[in-house]
Design a protein around this motif. Structure first.
Motif, PDB file in Angstrom:
ATOM      1  N   THR A 185      29.091  -0.424 -26.392  1.00  0.00           N
ATOM      2  CA  THR A 185      30.206   0.163 -25.638  1.00  0.00           C
ATOM      3  C   THR A 185      29.921   0.223 -24.141  1.00  0.00           C
ATOM      4  OG1 THR A 185      29.347   2.410 -25.908  1.00  0.00           O
ATOM      5  CG2 THR A 185      30.813   1.577 -27.629  1.00  0.00           C
ATOM      6  N   ARG A 186      28.733  -0.195 -23.748  1.00  0.00           N
ATOM      7  CA  ARG A 186      28.351  -0.109 -22.337  1.00  0.00           C
ATOM      8  C   ARG A 186      29.157  -1.085 -21.487  1.00  0.00           C
ATOM      9  NH1 ARG A 186      22.075   0.107 -21.243  1.00  0.00           N
ATOM     10  NH2 ARG A 186      22.458   2.040 -22.396  1.00  0.00           N
ATOM     11  N   ILE A 187      29.565  -0.648 -20.300  1.00  0.00           N
ATOM     12  CA  ILE A 187      30.300  -1.492 -19.356  1.00  0.00           C
ATOM     13  C   ILE A 187      29.339  -1.920 -18.257  1.00  0.00           C
ATOM     14  CG2 ILE A 187      32.216  -1.610 -17.717  1.00  0.00           C
ATOM     15  CD1 ILE A 187      33.613   0.573 -19.293  1.00  0.00           C
ATOM     16  N   SER A 188      29.170  -3.212 -18.101  1.00  0.00           N
ATOM     17  CA  SER A 188      28.323  -3.710 -17.022  1.00  0.00           C
ATOM     18  C   SER A 188      28.944  -3.353 -15.680  1.00  0.00           C
ATOM     19  CB  SER A 188      28.176  -5.230 -17.129  1.00  0.00           C
ATOM     20  OG  SER A 188      27.577  -5.764 -15.974  1.00  0.00           O
ATOM     21  N   ARG A 189      28.137  -2.873 -14.743  1.00  0.00           N
ATOM     22  CA  ARG A 189      28.660  -2.496 -13.429  1.00  0.00           C
ATOM     23  C   ARG A 189      29.276  -3.684 -12.706  1.00  0.00           C
ATOM     24  NH1 ARG A 189      25.453   2.048 -10.038  1.00  0.00           N
ATOM     25  NH2 ARG A 189      25.841   3.775 -11.468  1.00  0.00           N
ATOM     26  N   ALA A 190      28.817  -4.886 -13.025  1.00  0.00           N
ATOM     27  CA  ALA A 190      29.337  -6.075 -12.350  1.00  0.00           C
ATOM     28  C   ALA A 190      30.810  -6.306 -12.683  1.00  0.00           C
ATOM     29  CB  ALA A 190      28.518  -7.304 -12.742  1.00  0.00           C
ATOM     30  N   ASP A 191      31.242  -5.903 -13.880  1.00  0.00           N
ATOM     31  CA  ASP A 191      32.632  -6.157 -14.290  1.00  0.00           C
ATOM     32  C   ASP A 191      33.640  -5.394 -13.440  1.00  0.00           C
ATOM     33  OD1 ASP A 191      31.664  -7.867 -16.207  1.00  0.00           O
ATOM     34  OD2 ASP A 191      31.774  -6.423 -17.850  1.00  0.00           O
ATOM     35  N   PRO A 192      33.553  -4.057 -13.316  1.00  0.00           N
ATOM     36  CA  PRO A 192      34.523  -3.374 -12.448  1.00  0.00           C
ATOM     37  C   PRO A 192      34.393  -3.745 -10.985  1.00  0.00           C
ATOM     38  CG  PRO A 192      32.853  -1.832 -13.250  1.00  0.00           C
ATOM     39  CD  PRO A 192      32.670  -3.104 -14.016  1.00  0.00           C
ATOM     40  N   ILE A 193      33.165  -4.050 -10.536  1.00  0.00           N
ATOM     41  CA  ILE A 193      32.989  -4.452  -9.136  1.00  0.00           C
ATOM     42  C   ILE A 193      33.733  -5.757  -8.863  1.00  0.00           C
ATOM     43  CG2 ILE A 193      31.296  -5.352  -7.486  1.00  0.00           C
ATOM     44  CD1 ILE A 193      29.337  -3.267  -8.507  1.00  0.00           C
ATOM     45  N   ALA A 194      33.553  -6.756  -9.741  1.00  0.00           N
ATOM     46  CA  ALA A 194      34.252  -8.037  -9.572  1.00  0.00           C
ATOM     47  C   ALA A 194      35.759  -7.843  -9.636  1.00  0.00           C
ATOM     48  CB  ALA A 194      33.797  -9.025 -10.643  1.00  0.00           C
ATOM     49  N   SER A 195      36.209  -6.979 -10.553  1.00  0.00           N
ATOM     50  CA  SER A 195      37.642  -6.730 -10.688  1.00  0.00           C
ATOM     51  C   SER A 195      38.214  -6.079  -9.432  1.00  0.00           C
ATOM     52  CB  SER A 195      37.898  -5.834 -11.906  1.00  0.00           C
ATOM     53  OG  SER A 195      39.267  -5.586 -12.065  1.00  0.00           O
TER      54      SER A 195
END
Length: 339
Positions: free
Chosen positions: A172-182
């Motif tokens: 369930t962990r969200i990689s920090r790179a995903d919201p940053i890229a978004s």
């Protein structure tokens, strides 16, 4: 023990990446030494562990000591994340405005100074707005009680180790790179729609004179939809901030993610179902530019594609949204399995 791991995670997970491993190792050693001193060779009980952790103090305060300074602008728990998101937003604005300046200069090199001055003022204004909105978003999150109820632990003297949040599951962990890229792509789209919608079209670069752009959209009509676009993109950034803060998927985050995707499709449907949003003179301007003279095979092909533009674009957006919604539903099932 699980409680020790949760405590160390609560202390280290918002410290700078380069410090975490060393601090984690140091805390493990410190807690083991304190337990050994307390039990004198016996087996530590959960009560012994709680008393040691209470002696060490609130994880946030201990993190402040390792960090070397206290932070109180937004809130001690959210401030490091606030600064990280603010850096991402300002960086994205810088990239977007630099790209706009480069394109405008490439299209019209004779007025490079005007482009530079205009984009400099736009950049300053965009940075101010970015700073304001990020601060408002984090202020809202803090006011809504997310910090106390979801992200951290009670900050008063009654704090107990049992209140430590659970370690995030890898599924369930969200990689920090995903919201940053978004966030970066969302800001790029915002800048494009706000300042450079006229550059979306067919470009021609003649051997002499300025470059020519045949725009896809009727800019006057498109701008009537900008408040709705801004509102939806702001919602997307808010959701990405929440993902960055939580660091793990929850049912509420997944539900919000699905709603945002569906709202994107609804807005696209409302916008592109209005035929007046398209440039009414697109084919005529394309012919005048010399790229597709009337009667040529290129003109007939362009006319065929243009007449199906709305249907094709909405179909593409629908497919993308459907894939994203399905992916979110799959995440929901993963969370259900974990719980």
């Amino acid at each position: 023990m699980e409680l020790v791991k949760r405590y160390i995670y609560a202390v280290t997970h918002k410290l700078p990446e380069a410090q975490r491993a060393d601090i984690e190792k140091e805390l493990h050693g410190l807690i083991e030494d304190m337990l050994e001193e307390r039990i004198q060779g016996g087996e530590p009980t959960e009560k012994d562990v709680e008393e040691v952790l209470l002696e060490l103090g609130h994880p946030r305060k201990l993190a402040d000591q390792y960090r070397g300074y206290k932070q109180y602008l937004i809130s001690p728990a959210l401030f490091p994340t606030y600064v990280s998101i603010l850096k991402v937003v300002l960086f994205a604005i810088g990239i977007a405005m630099t790209a706009v300046f480069g394109i405008e200069t490439f299209m019209d090199p004779a007025n490079v100074l005007d482009h530079f001055v205009g984009n400099l003022f736009s950049f300053i204004n965009a940075c101010f707005q970015g700073f304001t909105w990020v601060t408002v978003v984090f202020g809202f999150i803090d006011y809504a009680g997310v910090r106390k109820e979801k992200l951290g632990i009670k900050e008063d003297a009654s704090w107990k180790p049992s209140e430590l949040p659970p370690l995030p599951d890898s599924r369930t962990r969200i990689s920090r790179a995903d919201p940053i890229a978004s966030i970066i792509f969302t800001i790029l789209f915002t800048v494009l729609f706000t300042f450079s919608i006229g550059l979306l079209g067919i470009w021609r670069f003649p051997s002499e004179g300025s470059s020519i752009v045949v725009p896809f959209f009727n800019e006057e009509v498109f701008r009537t939809f900008l408040p709705f676009i801004w509102a939806l993109l702001a919602g997307s950034v808010l959701l990405d901030c929440a993902k960055f803060i939580f660091g793990r998927w929850t049912t509420k985050l997944i539900a919000a993610d699905i709603v945002i995707h569906l709202l994107h499709f609804v807005l696209a449907l409302a916008m592109f179902s209005d035929a007046s949003i398209w440039n009414p003179d697109f084919l005529a301007q394309l012919a005048d530019s010399g790229l597709a003279p009337i009667g040529s095979e290129a003109y007939e092909l362009a006319s065929s594609i243009w007449n199906r533009a709305t249907e094709s674009l909405l179909s593409l957006i629908g497919i993308v949204v459907a894939v994203q919604v399905i992916a979110s539903v799959v995440k929901g099932y993963k969370i259900k399995d974990v719980c």
